[in-house]
Scaffold this active site. Structure first.
Site, PDB file in Angstrom:
ATOM      1  N   SER A   6      39.316  30.118  42.382  1.00 18.78           N
ATOM      2  CA  SER A   6      40.056  30.969  41.445  1.00 18.78           C
ATOM      3  C   SER A   6      41.485  31.097  41.956  1.00 18.78           C
ATOM      4  CB  SER A   6      39.387  32.341  41.307  1.00 18.78           C
ATOM      5  OG  SER A   6      39.153  32.919  42.562  1.00 18.78           O
ATOM      6  N   GLU A   8      45.212  33.400  41.770  1.00 20.21           N
ATOM      7  CA  GLU A   8      45.810  34.698  41.437  1.00 20.21           C
ATOM      8  C   GLU A   8      47.303  34.537  41.167  1.00 20.21           C
ATOM      9  OE1 GLU A   8      44.580  38.041  43.852  1.00 20.21           O
ATOM     10  OE2 GLU A   8      46.649  38.728  43.956  1.00 20.21           O
ATOM     11  N   THR A  39      47.728  40.153  38.832  1.00 23.03           N
ATOM     12  CA  THR A  39      47.873  41.443  39.524  1.00 23.03           C
ATOM     13  C   THR A  39      48.464  42.501  38.580  1.00 23.03           C
ATOM     14  OG1 THR A  39      50.064  40.911  40.353  1.00 23.03           O
ATOM     15  CG2 THR A  39      48.197  40.329  41.758  1.00 23.03           C
ATOM     16  N   GLY A  98      45.046  50.699  44.480  1.00 22.15           N
ATOM     17  CA  GLY A  98      46.480  50.447  44.383  1.00 22.15           C
ATOM     18  C   GLY A  98      47.250  51.330  45.349  1.00 22.15           C
ATOM     19  N   ASP A  99      48.546  51.111  45.406  1.00 26.18           N
ATOM     20  CA  ASP A  99      49.430  51.888  46.284  1.00 26.18           C
ATOM     21  C   ASP A  99      50.603  52.360  45.459  1.00 26.18           C
ATOM     22  OD1 ASP A  99      48.238  51.411  48.896  1.00 26.18           O
ATOM     23  OD2 ASP A  99      48.824  49.319  48.549  1.00 26.18           O
ATOM     24  N   TYR A 135      38.391  44.032  53.123  1.00 27.02           N
ATOM     25  CA  TYR A 135      39.402  43.892  54.195  1.00 27.02           C
ATOM     26  C   TYR A 135      38.732  43.501  55.515  1.00 27.02           C
ATOM     27  CZ  TYR A 135      42.143  46.215  50.672  1.00 27.02           C
ATOM     28  OH  TYR A 135      42.761  46.516  49.483  1.00 27.02           O
ATOM     29  N   PHE A 206      54.829  40.227  53.873  1.00 25.56           N
ATOM     30  CA  PHE A 206      53.570  40.637  53.235  1.00 25.56           C
ATOM     31  C   PHE A 206      52.584  41.149  54.261  1.00 25.56           C
ATOM     32  CE2 PHE A 206      54.397  37.581  49.610  1.00 25.56           C
ATOM     33  CZ  PHE A 206      54.764  38.599  48.773  1.00 25.56           C
ATOM     34  N   HIS A 256      39.436  32.004  46.743  1.00 31.05           N
ATOM     35  CA  HIS A 256      40.392  32.624  45.812  1.00 31.05           C
ATOM     36  C   HIS A 256      41.799  32.427  46.402  1.00 31.05           C
ATOM     37  CE1 HIS A 256      41.833  35.643  42.884  1.00 31.05           C
ATOM     38  NE2 HIS A 256      42.569  36.136  43.862  1.00 31.05           N
TER      39      HIS A 256
END
Ligand code: FAD
Length: 276
Positions: A6, A8, A39, A98-99, A135, A206, A256
Site C-alpha cells: 500500500s 501513503e 493523510t 493526531g497532534d 509504534y 521527521f 506500507h
C-alpha cells in the site's frame, strides 16, 4: 513474491502538486497496491484536500483509505464526516488521535485513538475496515513502553482490524512489538510502515518529530555524504531494501510505503525485492 503493498500520500496544496501526485499515482499503480491512503491534517486542516485526493484515487479504480484524526473533533463532526466518507465509497479508515500544534490544548470530545475506533464501530458497525497506528519504537508521548503497548491493545480491542507502524530502521523493534502485542491478545495484522531514504535533512526532521530512531551508523553515513544526493539515494535504497527483505523473511503481512508523494524510491525498492 506476492506481498500486498500500500502507498501513503499527503493531500497536495496546489494544482501543480495535485497534477504531479496524479502522475506519481499512475506510476505506483504499476505495483498493483492493495490500497492507497491519504493523510489528514490534525484538527481537520486538510479535510477537503484529503477527501478530494481520496475521491481521485477511488475514481481511478483503486481502493482508498482516508486517514482520520479525532483531536479537537466533536462526536457530531465525526458522525458527519463518516457519513460523507461512506457516501464517497470509502471502505477503509486509518483512525488516529493526531497532534495539534503546541498551544492548542486538547479540546474536543475524543482523547485517544481508541475513543475514535470505538465511536466508529458503534456508529457504523462493520462498514469500515479500521487501521490504527502502531509504534515499535514507542510513541514519543507514551508514559512507558508498557503503557504504550497497553494503549495499542486497547485500540485493537475497541475494534481495529489491522495496524500500520510508524517507520523504523531496526526490524528487531518491529518483531518484538508484534510478539508482545500478540501476547496481550492484540492479534490483528501489523503492517510495517516503510520510509524510503531520499534526503538526509528531511529524514532527520521527521524522525526528530515522530520519535522514529535513525540508527547511529545510518545517521553518520548520511551526514558523511553531505549534499551528495546521489550517494544518499544509493545508500538509502540499499538500506531500505535490506530492511524490507528482513521483514519479508520474517513473515510480515504486507508493506506500507510512506511515499512522500514520490514514486521513484518506492518503485525501485519494490523492483529490487521482485514484488512487482
Ligand atoms: P493514540 O493511540 O491515541 O496514542 C497517543 C498517545 O497516547 C500515546 O503516547 C499512547 O501511549 C497514549 N495513550 C493512548 N491511550 C491512552 C490512555 N487510555 N491513557 C493514557 N495514555 C494513552 N497524524 C496526522 O495528523 N495525520 C495523519 O494522517 C497521520 N497518519 C499517521 C499514520 C500512521 C501509520 C502513523 C503511525 C502515524 C500517523 N500520524 C498522523 C501521526 C499520529 O497522529 C501521531 O503519532 C499522534 O501523536 C498519535 O496518534 P495515535 O492515533 O497513534 O494516538
Amino acid at each position: 513474491m506476492g506481498l500486498p503493498l500500500s502507498f501513503e500520500f499527503f493531500p497536495p496544496k496546489t494544482p501543480e502538486g495535485a497534477e504531479k501526485l496524479s502522475r506519481v499515482r499512475q506510476q505506483l499503480y504499476a505495483a498493483k497496491p492493495e490500497f492507497c491512503s491519504v493523510t489528514y491534517g490534525a484538527g481537520g486542516s486538510t479535510q477537503q484536500g484529503t477527501f478530494d485526493t481520496v475521491s481521485a484515487i477511488l475514481a481511478e479504480g483503486v481502493p482508498a483509505a482516508s486517514h482520520f484524526s479525532c483531536i479537537g473533533a466533536t462526536k457530531a463532526s465525526v458522525r458527519e464526516q463518516l457519513a460523507t466518507l461512506k457516501a464517497m465509497g470509502v471502505k477503509r479508515l486509518v483512525a488516529l488521535r493526531g497532534d495539534l500544534p503546541s498551544g492548542y490544548g486538547m479540546g474536543g470530545e475524543f482523547h485517544y485513538a481508541s475513543d475514535l475506533v470505538a465511536f466508529i464501530r458503534a456508529e457504523t458497525g462493520d462498514d469500515f475496515h479500521i487501521e490504527v497506528a502502531a509504534y515499535p519504537e514507542v510513541h514519543p508521548q507514551a508514559k512507558s513502553p508498557e503503557a504504550d503497548l497497553q494503549a495499542y491493545a486497547t485500540k485493537v480491542r475497541a475494534g481495529a482490524n489491522s495496524a500500520i507502524t510508524q517507520y523504523f530502521y531496526n526490524s528487531d523493534a518491529y518483531f518484538r512489538f508484534v510478539d508482545d502485542a500478540f501476547k496481550l491478545g492484540a492479534d490483528v495484522p501489523v503492517v510495517p510502515g516503510i520510509m524510503p531514504i531520499t534526503s538526509s535533512t528531511q529524514l532527520m526532521r521527521f524522525s526528530d518529530a515522530s520519535g522514529a530512531e535513525i540508527p547511529r551508523w545510518i545517521r553518520l553515513r548520511l551526514q558523511a555524504f553531505g549534499d551528495d544526493s546521489a550517494s544518499i539515494k544509493a545508500f538509502g535504497l540499499d538500506v531500505v531494501t535490506d530492511l524490507c527483505d528482513q521483514l519479508r523473511n520474517g513473515g510480515v503481512p504486507a508493506l506500507h510505503f510512506y511515499t512522500m508523494n514520490q514514486s521513484v524510491a518506492s518503485l525501485e525498492i519494490i523492483q529490487r525485492l521482485q514484488l512487482d
